[in-house]
Design an enzyme around this catalytic site. Structure first.
Site, PDB file in Angstrom:
ATOM      1  N   TYR A 151       0.842  -1.202   0.000  1.00 58.28           N
ATOM      2  CA  TYR A 151       0.000   0.000   0.000  1.00 58.28           C
ATOM      3  C   TYR A 151       0.876   1.250   0.000  1.00 58.28           C
ATOM      4  CZ  TYR A 151      -3.230   3.676   1.253  1.00 58.28           C
ATOM      5  OH  TYR A 151      -3.938   4.852   1.246  1.00 58.28           O
ATOM      6  N   GLU A 187     -14.589   4.760   4.674  1.00 58.04           N
ATOM      7  CA  GLU A 187     -14.738   3.297   4.615  1.00 58.04           C
ATOM      8  C   GLU A 187     -13.372   2.611   4.455  1.00 58.04           C
ATOM      9  OE1 GLU A 187     -17.664   2.304   1.633  1.00 58.04           O
ATOM     10  OE2 GLU A 187     -19.115   3.697   2.500  1.00 58.04           O
TER      11      GLU A 187
END
Ligand code: NDP
Ligand code: 8X3
Length: 254
Positions: A151, A187
């Site tokens: 990531y 989210e």
């Protein structure tokens, strides 16, 4: 003057908040995400005063991105601002324990999806001698942490790609910016922990994280600078977040 603003990942979090913020400024919107019903709900919320074109689009699908961008209705075809926001983290395991499929999804979305949208919209911007690519990076692109592996790597790409865009676009009038947020409650963690809500909530427990609206305000400010002003990179954190010390492994040496 009203602009055409193309927002990827507009169905939630920063993207949806940007849709609201740019709509309030009077801009036309192209909203892209996989969850079409979420985009439709935004259309209904924003009402007929905001011209919106929705694209049910997976940015990883190069052919679908090419098709969607080549067939934008005339009213939306001259994109002034591209907000490359669609992205995600999957998992927080150490590199030797991660799911390789998760790494593929992050690379395909955060790097390749962003590349596709940028490459396909840039020629029009350059021809019109105006435009702005706003890439959403992350503090994870600059500051390593355990489990950040791919990531963080994708977000380091976003930061350097943005700087390289600036080098290529010199003299064209087209701008490129990288906004790198820290911890923000959207989210994001629910997606990272694959629906484990309690674990996601833990990320933000007893803090005041950034909100999607905080980021939308910052992104709008970046896009609203006069045409000769380019915000190259902008890192933003909650006041409840800062850097820690370097980790040291301790083990009795025999
Ligand atoms: P959310 O999960 O709330 O929103 C992510 C958005 O990306 C959704 O609209 C989702 O839409 C879209 N998306 C994901 N995959 C795809 C895909 N393949 N094709 C099209 N759209 C996709 O997270 P955030 O709003 O927090 O995240 C937005 C960006 O900000 C990401 O790039 C993230 O990495 C970055 N970021 C987030 C931080 C945070 O702490 N929240 C901090 C730093 C950066 P759908 O599922 O409908 O396709
Ligand atoms: C999201 C912020 O710290 O969870 O990019 O990686 S972090």
């Amino acid at each position: 003057m009203a602009r055409t603003v193309f927002i990827t990942g507009a169905s939630a979090g920063f993207g949806a908040a940007c849709a609201r913020a740019f709509a309030a400024r009077g801009d036309r919107l192209v909203l892209a995400a996989r969850r079409a019903e979420r985009l439709q709900a935004l259309v209904e919320e924003l009402g007929p005063s905001t011209p919106i074109h929705c694209l049910a689009l997976d940015v990883r699908d190069r052919a679908a991105v090419e098709q969607a961008l080549a067939s934008l209705p005339a009213e939306f075809a001259e994109v002034d601002v591209l907000i490359n926001n669609a992205g995600l983290a999957l998992g927080l395991e150490p590199a030797h324990q991660t799911d390789l499929d998760d790494w593929d999804v992050m690379v395909d979305t955060n790097i390749k999806g962003l590349m596709y949208c940028t490459r396909l919209l840039l020629p029009g911007m350059v021809a019109r001698r105006r435009g702005h690519v706003v890439n959403i990076g992350s503090t994870a692109g600059d500051w390593p942490y355990p489990g950040g592996n791919v990531y963080g790597g994708t977000k380091a790409f976003v930061a350097q790609f943005t700087r390289n865009l600036r080098a290529d676009l010199l003299g064209t009038g087209v701008r490129a910016s990288c906004v790198a947020p820290g911890m923000a409650e959207t989210e994001f963690s629910l997606v990272r922990f694959k629906g484990a809500a309690a674990r996601a909530d833990q990320v933000y427990a007893d803090t005041q994280p950034l909100s999607a609206e905080d980021l939308a305000r910052v992104i709008l400010w970046v896009a609203d600078q006069p045409p000769h002003v380019n915000i190259n990179s902008l890192e933003v954190m909650s006041v409840d977040q800062a850097w820690g010390h370097l980790a040291v492994h301790r083990e009795k040496k025999s």
